[in-house]
Design a protein around this motif. Structure first.
Motif, PDB file in Angstrom:
ATOM      1  N   VAL A 159       1.254  -1.340   0.008  1.00 54.47           N
ATOM      2  CA  VAL A 159      -0.210   0.274  -0.122  1.00 54.47           C
ATOM      3  C   VAL A 159       1.161   1.228  -0.207  1.00 54.47           C
ATOM      4  N   ASP A 160       1.883   1.214   1.068  1.00 52.66           N
ATOM      5  CA  ASP A 160       2.623   2.783   0.967  1.00 52.66           C
ATOM      6  C   ASP A 160       3.722   2.701   0.289  1.00 52.66           C
ATOM      7  N   ALA A 161       4.058   2.377  -0.531  1.00 54.37           N
ATOM      8  CA  ALA A 161       4.937   1.814  -2.097  1.00 54.37           C
ATOM      9  C   ALA A 161       3.470   2.825  -3.140  1.00 54.37           C
ATOM     10  N   MET A 162       2.490   1.862  -3.118  1.00 53.26           N
ATOM     11  CA  MET A 162       2.134   2.041  -4.214  1.00 53.26           C
ATOM     12  C   MET A 162       1.567   3.759  -4.004  1.00 53.26           C
ATOM     13  N   LEU A 163       0.919   4.115  -2.921  1.00 56.20           N
ATOM     14  CA  LEU A 163       0.556   5.502  -2.972  1.00 56.20           C
ATOM     15  C   LEU A 163       1.415   6.773  -2.974  1.00 56.20           C
ATOM     16  N   GLN A 164       2.902   6.021  -2.802  1.00 52.31           N
ATOM     17  CA  GLN A 164       4.451   6.672  -3.087  1.00 52.31           C
ATOM     18  C   GLN A 164       4.255   6.650  -4.924  1.00 52.31           C
ATOM     19  N   GLN A 165       3.471   5.641  -5.654  1.00 52.89           N
ATOM     20  CA  GLN A 165       3.524   5.706  -7.151  1.00 52.89           C
ATOM     21  C   GLN A 165       2.415   6.809  -7.483  1.00 52.89           C
ATOM     22  N   VAL A 166       0.913   6.737  -7.178  1.00 61.81           N
ATOM     23  CA  VAL A 166       0.146   7.294  -7.233  1.00 61.81           C
ATOM     24  C   VAL A 166       0.530   9.345  -7.015  1.00 61.81           C
ATOM     25  N   GLN A 167       1.649   9.034  -6.499  1.00 61.04           N
ATOM     26  CA  GLN A 167       1.304  10.860  -5.568  1.00 61.04           C
ATOM     27  C   GLN A 167       2.497  10.895  -6.549  1.00 61.04           C
ATOM     28  N   GLN A 168       3.234  10.284  -7.427  1.00 57.08           N
ATOM     29  CA  GLN A 168       5.051  10.717  -8.129  1.00 57.08           C
ATOM     30  C   GLN A 168       4.273  10.759 -10.259  1.00 57.08           C
ATOM     31  N   HIS A 169       3.906   9.771  -9.946  1.00 58.26           N
ATOM     32  CA  HIS A 169       2.620   9.163 -11.182  1.00 58.26           C
ATOM     33  C   HIS A 169       1.643   9.814 -11.853  1.00 58.26           C
ATOM     34  N   HIS A 170       0.397  10.017 -11.278  1.00 57.73           N
ATOM     35  CA  HIS A 170      -0.690  10.502 -10.918  1.00 57.73           C
ATOM     36  C   HIS A 170      -2.030   9.113 -12.399  1.00 57.73           C
ATOM     37  N   PRO A 171      -1.480   8.243 -11.830  1.00 59.57           N
ATOM     38  CA  PRO A 171      -2.055   7.318 -12.870  1.00 59.57           C
ATOM     39  C   PRO A 171      -3.869   7.912 -12.625  1.00 59.57           C
ATOM     40  N   ARG A 172      -4.871   7.331 -13.308  1.00 66.96           N
ATOM     41  CA  ARG A 172      -6.393   7.091 -13.726  1.00 66.96           C
ATOM     42  C   ARG A 172      -7.023   6.174 -12.685  1.00 66.96           C
ATOM     43  N   PHE A 173      -6.067   5.431 -12.835  1.00 71.66           N
ATOM     44  CA  PHE A 173      -6.447   4.130 -11.830  1.00 71.66           C
ATOM     45  C   PHE A 173      -4.963   3.292 -10.989  1.00 71.66           C
ATOM     46  N   ALA A 174      -5.498   2.902  -9.921  1.00 68.45           N
ATOM     47  CA  ALA A 174      -4.981   1.932  -8.701  1.00 68.45           C
ATOM     48  C   ALA A 174      -5.579   0.929  -8.540  1.00 68.45           C
ATOM     49  N   VAL A 175      -4.729  -0.416  -8.936  1.00 65.16           N
ATOM     50  CA  VAL A 175      -5.342  -1.441  -8.450  1.00 65.16           C
ATOM     51  C   VAL A 175      -4.650  -2.432  -7.404  1.00 65.16           C
ATOM     52  N   MET A 176      -5.460  -2.587  -6.756  1.00 62.85           N
ATOM     53  CA  MET A 176      -4.623  -3.400  -5.232  1.00 62.85           C
ATOM     54  C   MET A 176      -5.338  -5.339  -5.591  1.00 62.85           C
ATOM     55  N   ALA A 177      -4.291  -6.140  -5.160  1.00 61.80           N
ATOM     56  CA  ALA A 177      -4.713  -7.767  -5.287  1.00 61.80           C
ATOM     57  C   ALA A 177      -6.177  -7.912  -4.654  1.00 61.80           C
ATOM     58  N   SER A 178      -6.632  -7.192  -3.280  1.00 66.54           N
ATOM     59  CA  SER A 178      -7.469  -7.536  -2.299  1.00 66.54           C
ATOM     60  C   SER A 178      -8.174  -6.378  -2.158  1.00 66.54           C
ATOM     61  N   ALA A 179      -9.590  -6.217  -1.561  1.00 62.89           N
ATOM     62  CA  ALA A 179     -10.505  -5.103  -0.879  1.00 62.89           C
ATOM     63  C   ALA A 179      -9.830  -4.673  -0.326  1.00 62.89           C
ATOM     64  N   PRO A 180      -9.583  -5.225   1.201  1.00 65.87           N
ATOM     65  CA  PRO A 180      -8.942  -4.482   2.429  1.00 65.87           C
ATOM     66  C   PRO A 180      -7.659  -3.885   2.364  1.00 65.87           C
TER      67      PRO A 180
END
Length: 391
Positions: free
Chosen positions: A43-64
């Motif tokens: 989650v934290d690594a994905m958050l950093q990537q979202v903040q840096q690269h601004h994708p339209r979507f971010a998908v995680m494997a599970s709902a939690p």
């Protein structure tokens, strides 16, 4: 050069291939637009990537994990939409707005999204070798029927692809064999009687490449090369007997093609995955990757060795599986994923990985394979058997 930016989905974005892909894309913002990222649990690594690269979507494997990420994304005020689950992966891989998909999810879990991208006719940059090891003819059929473009990202297969003629229709009559190089991993010269004492950290310390833990262990056992032999058989439509593996410890020559006249074409480069990634992103053009060029005045002498099958018994399983019933390569892949996880978790010794793989192959005999559901059923059965053997 086209002025239209290429819209890219990166599956497995927090792994080594994914982060390298984002690095190359960030060097060429005029060329690439990021559509979606995906990760399993980071989650934290994905958050950093979202903040840096601004994708339209971010998908995680599970709902939690998706809910945890969504809460953090909302707190930042970013507009990225967070999704979860296998169907969301397929959706961001096949969306009509997407041109290209970097398929870098580790293991058989990446097969459904690869299939979705193939059926949707995308340019697939394939770093997930398991899509071919598990999917085989089924995956290649989806690529053909969907009109997709399949570009290998593994350094060895990218090297072969770059060494082959542009006209694919000439490959069969021109190519005598494909020569895949292997570094030999961290235990190439370690005494055989000490391999039972190898720790996970030792197995993950690759001498040349920066890779995830699973593929690092595969390199140490050379099961990665076994899987690459299977991948090469499907990618380049050659007989198993036309594929050879040689150990090349310096990892400068990434692979070679020997032609009917005995001439050999090789692709060279520093051991940096940004090279093949940049080639996949820009194909048929070439762009700066960030990798350093080879300095021929400074590199060590290039050496080659025949693989020692006592040290690397798993390598021969590639040809064994390819000669067996369809679906056997899926059995091998599933067994190896379970065995490596068991080793990393301290449940089996390093030298027992091969025993789990061989034992699973002898116990799981695939039936008819009509499509992906059959392959996933074979995968599940093999995992259950391998889990029992590794228990």
């Amino acid at each position: 050069m086209s002025t239209r930016r290429q819209v890219v989905t990166v599956l497995g974005s927090t792994g080594s291939i994914g982060t390298s892909t984002l690095d190359v894309m960030a060097r060429h913002p005029e060329r690439f637009e990021l559509f979606a990222l995906s990760a399993a649990t980071q989650v934290d690594a994905m958050l950093q990537q979202v903040q840096q690269h601004h994708p339209r979507f971010a998908v995680m494997a599970s709902a939690p994990h998706a809910e945890a990420l969504a809460e953090k994304v909302r707190a930042t005020g970013l507009g990225t939409q967070v999704l979860s689950g296998p169907q969301a992966l397929c959706d961001v891989a096949s969306d009509q707005r997407v041109h290209s998909v970097m398929a870098a999810i580790v293991g058989a879990a990446g097969l459904p999204s690869c299939m979705a991208a193939a059926r949707a006719g995308k340019k697939i940059m394939l770093a997930n070798k398991e899509a071919l090891v598990v999917g085989g003819d089924c995956f290649m059929r989806a690529v053909a029927e969907g009109g997709a473009t399949l570009l290998p990202i593994d350094s060895e297969h990218s090297a072969v692809f770059q060494s082959l003629p542009d006209d694919r229709s000439t490959w069969a009559r021109r190519v005598q064999k494909i020569i895949l190089t292997a570094s030999g991993g961290p235990f190439r010269q370690r005494p055989l009687d000490t391999l039972s004492q190898v720790t996970p950290d030792e197995a993950c310390a690759h001498p040349n490449w920066v890779m995830g833990r699973k593929i690092s262990v595969d390199s140490a056992t050379m099961m990665n090369k076994a899987l690459e032999v299977i991948e090469a058989r499907y990618l380049f439509d050659v007989a198993p007997e036309q594929i050879e593996v040689v150990i090349h410890p310096q990892s400068v020559i990434h692979s070679m093609v020997q032609f009917q006249d005995a001439s050999i074409v090789a692709q060279l480069g520093t051991p940096d995955m940004r090279g093949p990634i940049a080639y996949g992103l820009s194909w048929p053009e070439r762009i700066a990757s960030g990798a350093s060029p080879v300095d021929f005045t400074r590199i060590a002498p290039l050496t080659f060795e025949v693989p020692d099958h006592h040290r690397f018994p798993g390598l021969a399983l590639a040809w064994q599986a390819l000669r067996a019933a369809p679906g056997t390569t899926a059995v091998l892949n599933a067994a190896n994923e379970v065995a490596v996880a068991a080793f990393l978790n301290g449940h089996i010794r390093f030298d027992q990985i091969h025993a789990v793989n061989q034992g699973t192959l002898s116990r799981v005999l695939p039936g008819a394979v009509a499509g992906i559901d059959d392959l996933l059923a074979i995968d599940a059965e093999a995992r259950a058997v391998a889990t029992g053997l590794a228990g």
